[in-house]
Design an enzyme around this catalytic site. Structure first.
Site, PDB file in Angstrom:
ATOM      1  N   ARG A 102      -0.174   6.721   7.278  1.00 55.80           N
ATOM      2  CA  ARG A 102      -0.050   6.804   5.814  1.00 55.80           C
ATOM      3  C   ARG A 102      -0.672   8.088   5.284  1.00 55.80           C
ATOM      4  O   ARG A 102      -0.296   8.590   4.224  1.00 55.80           O
ATOM      5  CB  ARG A 102      -0.761   5.619   5.145  1.00 55.80           C
ATOM      6  CG  ARG A 102      -0.132   4.255   5.425  1.00 55.80           C
ATOM      7  CD  ARG A 102      -0.732   3.215   4.473  1.00 55.80           C
ATOM      8  NE  ARG A 102      -0.506   1.844   4.892  1.00 55.80           N
ATOM      9  CZ  ARG A 102       0.597   1.143   4.633  1.00 55.80           C
ATOM     10  NH1 ARG A 102       1.594   1.703   3.977  1.00 55.80           N
ATOM     11  NH2 ARG A 102       0.706  -0.105   5.040  1.00 55.80           N
ATOM     12  N   LYS A 122       0.810  -1.195   0.000  1.00 50.18           N
ATOM     13  CA  LYS A 122       0.000   0.000   0.000  1.00 50.18           C
ATOM     14  C   LYS A 122       0.851   1.256   0.000  1.00 50.18           C
ATOM     15  O   LYS A 122       0.368   2.345  -0.305  1.00 50.18           O
ATOM     16  CB  LYS A 122      -0.871   0.016   1.274  1.00 50.18           C
ATOM     17  CG  LYS A 122      -1.799  -1.157   1.403  1.00 50.18           C
ATOM     18  CD  LYS A 122      -2.389  -1.178   2.829  1.00 50.18           C
ATOM     19  CE  LYS A 122      -2.635  -2.570   3.277  1.00 50.18           C
ATOM     20  NZ  LYS A 122      -2.868  -2.664   4.729  1.00 50.18           N
ATOM     21  N   GLY A 123       2.129   1.105   0.336  1.00 49.81           N
ATOM     22  CA  GLY A 123       3.000   2.257   0.569  1.00 49.81           C
ATOM     23  C   GLY A 123       3.110   3.264  -0.560  1.00 49.81           C
ATOM     24  O   GLY A 123       3.290   4.454  -0.324  1.00 49.81           O
ATOM     25  N   ASP A 182      14.827  -0.245   0.888  1.00 49.05           N
ATOM     26  CA  ASP A 182      15.510  -0.434   2.167  1.00 49.05           C
ATOM     27  C   ASP A 182      16.556  -1.539   2.001  1.00 49.05           C
ATOM     28  O   ASP A 182      17.618  -1.298   1.443  1.00 49.05           O
ATOM     29  CB  ASP A 182      14.409  -0.770   3.190  1.00 49.05           C
ATOM     30  CG  ASP A 182      14.849  -0.731   4.631  1.00 49.05           C
ATOM     31  OD1 ASP A 182      15.685   0.103   4.970  1.00 49.05           O
ATOM     32  OD2 ASP A 182      14.347  -1.544   5.427  1.00 49.05           O
ATOM     33  N   LYS A 204      17.299   4.207   1.041  1.00 48.08           N
ATOM     34  CA  LYS A 204      18.172   4.154   2.221  1.00 48.08           C
ATOM     35  C   LYS A 204      19.337   3.222   1.898  1.00 48.08           C
ATOM     36  O   LYS A 204      19.316   2.050   2.273  1.00 48.08           O
ATOM     37  CB  LYS A 204      17.414   3.530   3.408  1.00 48.08           C
ATOM     38  CG  LYS A 204      16.424   4.406   4.121  1.00 48.08           C
ATOM     39  CD  LYS A 204      15.860   3.587   5.286  1.00 48.08           C
ATOM     40  CE  LYS A 204      14.726   4.276   5.969  1.00 48.08           C
ATOM     41  NZ  LYS A 204      14.044   3.354   6.919  1.00 48.08           N
ATOM     42  N   PHE A 251      13.607   5.783  10.593  1.00 47.98           N
ATOM     43  CA  PHE A 251      12.290   5.251  10.245  1.00 47.98           C
ATOM     44  C   PHE A 251      11.317   6.410  10.033  1.00 47.98           C
ATOM     45  O   PHE A 251      11.073   7.205  10.944  1.00 47.98           O
ATOM     46  CB  PHE A 251      11.775   4.299  11.314  1.00 47.98           C
ATOM     47  CG  PHE A 251      10.607   3.484  10.813  1.00 47.98           C
ATOM     48  CD1 PHE A 251      10.815   2.349  10.054  1.00 47.98           C
ATOM     49  CD2 PHE A 251       9.300   3.890  11.065  1.00 47.98           C
ATOM     50  CE1 PHE A 251       9.742   1.618   9.558  1.00 47.98           C
ATOM     51  CE2 PHE A 251       8.221   3.164  10.575  1.00 47.98           C
ATOM     52  CZ  PHE A 251       8.446   2.017   9.817  1.00 47.98           C
ATOM     53  N   GLU A 257       7.734   2.350  -6.137  1.00 45.26           N
ATOM     54  CA  GLU A 257       7.842   1.934  -4.733  1.00 45.26           C
ATOM     55  C   GLU A 257       7.942   3.147  -3.821  1.00 45.26           C
ATOM     56  O   GLU A 257       8.377   4.212  -4.243  1.00 45.26           O
ATOM     57  CB  GLU A 257       9.110   1.072  -4.548  1.00 45.26           C
ATOM     58  CG  GLU A 257       8.838  -0.404  -4.329  1.00 45.26           C
ATOM     59  CD  GLU A 257       8.249  -0.763  -2.959  1.00 45.26           C
ATOM     60  OE1 GLU A 257       7.459   0.024  -2.398  1.00 45.26           O
ATOM     61  OE2 GLU A 257       8.578  -1.839  -2.446  1.00 45.26           O
ATOM     62  N   ASP A 258       7.567   2.961  -2.581  1.00 40.76           N
ATOM     63  CA  ASP A 258       7.681   4.044  -1.608  1.00 40.76           C
ATOM     64  C   ASP A 258       9.129   4.215  -1.143  1.00 40.76           C
ATOM     65  O   ASP A 258       9.677   5.303  -1.139  1.00 40.76           O
ATOM     66  CB  ASP A 258       6.750   3.815  -0.404  1.00 40.76           C
ATOM     67  CG  ASP A 258       6.888   2.423   0.220  1.00 40.76           C
ATOM     68  OD1 ASP A 258       7.670   1.581  -0.280  1.00 40.76           O
ATOM     69  OD2 ASP A 258       6.205   2.167   1.239  1.00 40.76           O
ATOM     70  N   ASP A 285       3.923   3.786   6.471  1.00 39.41           N
ATOM     71  CA  ASP A 285       3.228   3.519   7.738  1.00 39.41           C
ATOM     72  C   ASP A 285       4.153   3.096   8.860  1.00 39.41           C
ATOM     73  O   ASP A 285       5.283   2.641   8.635  1.00 39.41           O
ATOM     74  CB  ASP A 285       2.223   2.389   7.536  1.00 39.41           C
ATOM     75  CG  ASP A 285       2.915   1.030   7.354  1.00 39.41           C
ATOM     76  OD1 ASP A 285       3.742   0.907   6.440  1.00 39.41           O
ATOM     77  OD2 ASP A 285       2.649   0.108   8.151  1.00 39.41           O
TER      78      ASP A 285
HETATM   79  P1  IMP Z   1      12.970  -3.921   1.761  1.00 33.14           P
HETATM   80  O1  IMP Z   1      13.661  -3.005   0.757  1.00 33.14           O
HETATM   81  O2  IMP Z   1      12.614  -5.260   1.201  1.00 33.14           O
HETATM   82  O3  IMP Z   1      13.756  -4.058   3.028  1.00 33.14           O
HETATM   83  O4  IMP Z   1      11.597  -3.314   2.237  1.00 33.14           O
HETATM   84  C1  IMP Z   1      11.071  -2.137   1.837  1.00 33.14           C
HETATM   85  C2  IMP Z   1       9.728  -1.988   2.535  1.00 33.14           C
HETATM   86  O5  IMP Z   1       9.948  -1.828   3.963  1.00 33.14           O
HETATM   87  C3  IMP Z   1       9.013  -0.739   2.086  1.00 33.14           C
HETATM   88  O6  IMP Z   1       8.177  -0.972   0.993  1.00 33.14           O
HETATM   89  C4  IMP Z   1       8.268  -0.311   3.339  1.00 33.14           C
HETATM   90  O7  IMP Z   1       6.996  -0.943   3.402  1.00 33.14           O
HETATM   91  C5  IMP Z   1       9.114  -0.815   4.495  1.00 33.14           C
HETATM   92  N1  IMP Z   1       9.958   0.273   5.065  1.00 33.14           N
HETATM   93  C6  IMP Z   1      11.305   0.358   5.024  1.00 33.14           C
HETATM   94  N2  IMP Z   1      11.753   1.473   5.630  1.00 33.14           N
HETATM   95  C7  IMP Z   1      10.651   2.119   6.080  1.00 33.14           C
HETATM   96  C8  IMP Z   1      10.455   3.373   6.788  1.00 33.14           C
HETATM   97  O8  IMP Z   1      11.367   4.133   7.137  1.00 33.14           O
HETATM   98  N3  IMP Z   1       9.152   3.700   7.069  1.00 33.14           N
HETATM   99  C9  IMP Z   1       8.104   2.922   6.711  1.00 33.14           C
HETATM  100  N4  IMP Z   1       8.242   1.758   6.036  1.00 33.14           N
HETATM  101  C10 IMP Z   1       9.503   1.361   5.723  1.00 33.14           C
HETATM  102 MG    MG Z   2       5.104  -1.030   5.490  1.00 33.46          MG
END
Ligand code: IMP
Ligand code: MG
Length: 181
Positions: free
Chosen positions: A167, A44-45, A104, A132, A154, A100-101, A161
């Site tokens: 959100r 949903k991000g 990470d 990040k 964060f 994507e939002d 969220d």
């Molecule tokens: P990754 O890159 O697989 O570790 O995950 C990315 C997902 O982690 C994103 O789509 C978000 O849903 C969540 N996420 C990572 N960092 C944050 C943050 O700072 N705030 C909120 N959600 C985050």
């Molecule tokens: Mg999330």
């Protein structure tokens, strides 16, 4: 009580967000001029970012959404992606841009990318609002379009969220630490 009271610090105001999104939209408009662009928003991000960004793209393009979860039964990232809601579009032949939002560890996008490649899109690129890089586990995962590189904090708001809340903030903020406990 107002949700704004839970925010310790504002990292990006709505004016700053608008400026970033406009810049991305302009760049995408240039790059996809002669292409068959399909934007895929990851729920949903990305929902707020997606709705703003698509209106800054001056091209005939299509949109679709996908909901995925990068977590298995535990709260630890499993590195595998579970599809909760699949696309309704056959992406074969499309120039796909994943929206994507935040990028990470990169695990979610890495698996999503491999999954979508099997469906034979004409091209496949990634656009993320936030990146990040300090947290990256999948070394070779880079987004083609990045709104802003941020430190390892964060953040919430603008679609992002904490436990499914915040959100709906129209800016990006950092939560007060006592709310994590
Ligand atoms: P990754 O890159 O697989 O570790 O995950 C990315 C997902 O982690 C994103 O789509 C978000 O849903 C969540 N996420 C990572 N960092 C944050 C943050 O700072 N705030 C909120 N959600 C985050
Ligand atoms: Mg999330």
């Amino acid at each position: 009580m107002s949700i704004h009271n839970d925010i310790e610090e504002v990292l990006f105001t709505k004016e700053q967000i608008d400026e970033i999104v406009s810049k991305l939209g302009k760049q995408i408009t240039e790059d996809y001029k002669d292409k068959n662009l399909l934007l895929i928003g990851i729920l949903k991000g990305s929902v707020v970012f997606m709705s703003d960004l698509m209106r800054k793209i001056d091209l005939k393009c299509s949109i679709d959404f996908m909901a995925i979860s990068s977590y298995g039964s535990s709260t630890k990232s499993s590195g595998t992606v579970r599809v909760l809601k699949d696309l309704t579009t056959d992406i074969k032949g499309y120039d796909v841009l994943i929206i994507e939002d935040i990028l990470d560890s990169g695990k979610t996008l890495d698996h999503l990318r491999s999954m979508l490649k099997l469906r034979e899109p004409k091209s496949l690129k990634i656009c993320t609002f936030f990146d990040k890089p300090e947290r990256r586990v999948v070394e070779d995962l880079k987004a083609d379009y990045v709104g802003s590189v941020i430190p390892d904090k964060f953040i919430v708001g603008y679609g992002l969220d904490f436990a499914e809340k915040y959100r709906n903030l129209d800016y990006i903020g950092v939560l007060k630490p006592e709310l994590y406990e």
